[in-house]
Design an enzyme around this catalytic site. Structure first.
Site, short mmCIF file in Angstrom:
data_model
loop_
_atom_site.label_atom_id
_atom_site.label_comp_id
_atom_site.label_asym_id
_atom_site.label_seq_id
_atom_site.Cartn_x
_atom_site.Cartn_y
_atom_site.Cartn_z
N GLU A 44 10.04 -36.26 2.11
CA GLU A 44 8.67 -35.92 1.75
C GLU A 44 8.61 -35.00 0.52
O GLU A 44 9.32 -34.00 0.45
CB GLU A 44 7.94 -35.19 2.90
CG GLU A 44 6.52 -34.83 2.47
CD GLU A 44 5.77 -33.91 3.44
OE1 GLU A 44 6.33 -33.48 4.46
OE2 GLU A 44 4.59 -33.63 3.13
N ASP A 109 13.16 -17.89 2.57
CA ASP A 109 12.11 -17.45 1.64
C ASP A 109 12.01 -15.94 1.75
O ASP A 109 11.72 -15.42 2.83
CB ASP A 109 10.79 -18.12 2.06
CG ASP A 109 9.64 -17.74 1.14
OD1 ASP A 109 9.89 -17.08 0.10
OD2 ASP A 109 8.49 -18.10 1.45
N ASP A 111 10.15 -12.67 0.18
CA ASP A 111 8.97 -12.38 -0.62
C ASP A 111 8.79 -10.87 -0.73
O ASP A 111 8.84 -10.17 0.28
CB ASP A 111 7.75 -13.00 0.08
CG ASP A 111 6.53 -12.98 -0.80
OD1 ASP A 111 6.24 -11.92 -1.39
OD2 ASP A 111 5.85 -14.02 -0.90
#
Ligand code: ZN
Length: 419
Positions: A44, A109, A111
């Site tokens: 995807e 991830d 951040d």
């Protein structure tokens, strides 16, 4: 550098996808050698278009088709999702429950906004060269653990384009990991626990796990320059009280009384650290004091990587693709060279507009040199821009995977020859 204007994107993106995006090596990465049938086709992609129009479940029969589609659609942002059981474009026509994400890279991830309670220089989406050290520490701590403790090999570290970093772990075995295994890995890599209401987020006791000891070793290399000098975390009573709140009461009062007599954060830290180290000297005082690791706990609470577990756990979770543009800053999400991690400067990362200017300048030079008038099709135009070194890092990563894969295939065919 001039402020980036997102209004220019419709003009810049066609140039970016036609002349700058490294389609070739990108396709080699996600094809994974073509070893598993339809692996690329079942992947995807999702595109963010103008005005936040979001297209999920895009898929392509080949990297070449993806390239053509990118050049046609010119997405503001590209996200990569999982490899599914069926072609993602058919997700709504497939019997309920049978359309499932099967494989994906293990992703992390990190951040900067998750560090707001321990940054003094910036908050929320802002970053500066001072707090960027937190990302450097995060990469060092996690990369060491991934390789040495979890035994993974192929890690791609990518600057997100704004205020964080992503990691893509691409080993064949890891891409098959279940959500449970992924969650276990994140759990292993997590030391800072609790939300905004939790004062003390790191709690250590003996025996100290080797992972903690090694992580402290990494943090120690940056702590003085980053936390004591850069953030000045013991610079004023208001600041040191935040640190002393993490220290057991029996030590807190003494330090509170001594801190004002010291000149700066470095000296105050020496005092705190020395006191804690004395509690840990084996055999001294015959059990008089309990070993205290408050100095380590402070270092880890202020510097240890903070992961978003949901991003890593979900196989179907989407993550911004390498070489996607950040639609707000215009910066390209570029792979990071771990050999030169300390020199990585997020503010030096090219933006889509700076790259297009570089292209203009380069083609201007060439036309003068050769008198060319007809614009050629420049397949490797990025090589003439400051994107080139980042593409090189990406190529080295993909080449290493290909090298290992070839070795593995040879080994297997040798084995077959023997029998
Ligand atoms: Zn900052």
């Amino acid at each position: 550098m001039a402020e980036f204007d997102p209004a220019a994107l419709p003009e810049l993106l066609p140039v970016f996808y036609r002349r700058l995006f490294p389609h070739g090596v990108y396709g080699r990465w996600l094809g994974y050698g073509g070893v598993v049938k339809n692996y690329f086709q079942l992947r995807e992609f999702s595109f963010t278009l103008r005005d936040d129009v979001y297209l999920r479940f895009q898929c392509f029969s080949s990297p070449q088709e993806l390239e053509r589609e990118l050049q046609k659609v010119n997405p503001y942002k590209i996200d990569i999702g999982a490899v599914y059981s069926h072609r993602p474009s058919q997700h709504s026509t497939i019997r309920l429950g049978t359309f499932q994400p099967r494989e994906k890279e293990l992703v992390f991830d990190i951040d900067m906004t998750d560090y707001d309670d321990v940054r003094t220089c910036c908050s929320s989406a802002e970053i500066c060269s001072k707090c960027w050290t937190l990302m450097t520490i995060a990469v060092c701590v996690l990369d060491r653990a991934l390789v040495e403790d979890l035994g993974v090999r192929h890690r791609l570290w990518v600057y997100s384009g704004r205020r964080g970093v992503h990691c893509w772990v691409c080993d064949d075995t890891v891409r098959k990991w279940s959500p449970t295994l992924r969650a276990a890995a994140v759990e292993y890599l997590t030391l800072v626990k609790g939300g905004a209401e939790t004062v003390k987020k790191v709690n250590l006791s003996e025996p100290i796990h080797p992972f903690i000891r090694r992580s402290v070793n990494v943090v120690e290399q940056y702590f003085e320059a980053y936390a004591l000098e850069g953030q000045d975390i013991l610079g004023s009573p208001e600041r040191w009280n935040k640190v002393l709140a993490l220290v057991p009461e029996e030590h807190r009062e003494v330090l509170q009384a001594e801190f004002p007599k010291k000149r700066d954060s470095v000296q105050r830290w020496e005092l705190l650290k020395g006191r804690m180290e004395r509690t840990r000297v084996s055999g001294s005082g015959a059990g008089k004091s309990t070993p205290c690791y408050a100095d380590w706990e402070v270092m880890l609470q202020f510097c240890f990587p903070r992961l978003d577990i949901n991003v890593s756990k979900g196989v179907g979770h989407l993550l911004k693709s390498p070489f996607s543009v950040h639609p707000k800053t215009g910066r390209i999400s570029v792979p990071m060279d771990l050999q030169r991690l300390d020199q990585f400067d997020p503010f030096a990362v090219p933006t889509i507009s700076s790259l297009c200017q570089e292209l203009d300048a380069a083609s201007g030079d060439r036309e003068q040199d050769s008198g060319e008038t007809e614009p050629k099709r420049h397949v490797r135009d990025y090589k003439r821009t400051s994107l080139a070194p980042y593409v090189r890092v990406f190529e080295q990563f993909v080449e290493e995977m290909e090298h290992v894969r070839r070795g593995e295939l040879l080994r297997r065919s040798d084995l077959q020859g023997d029998f």
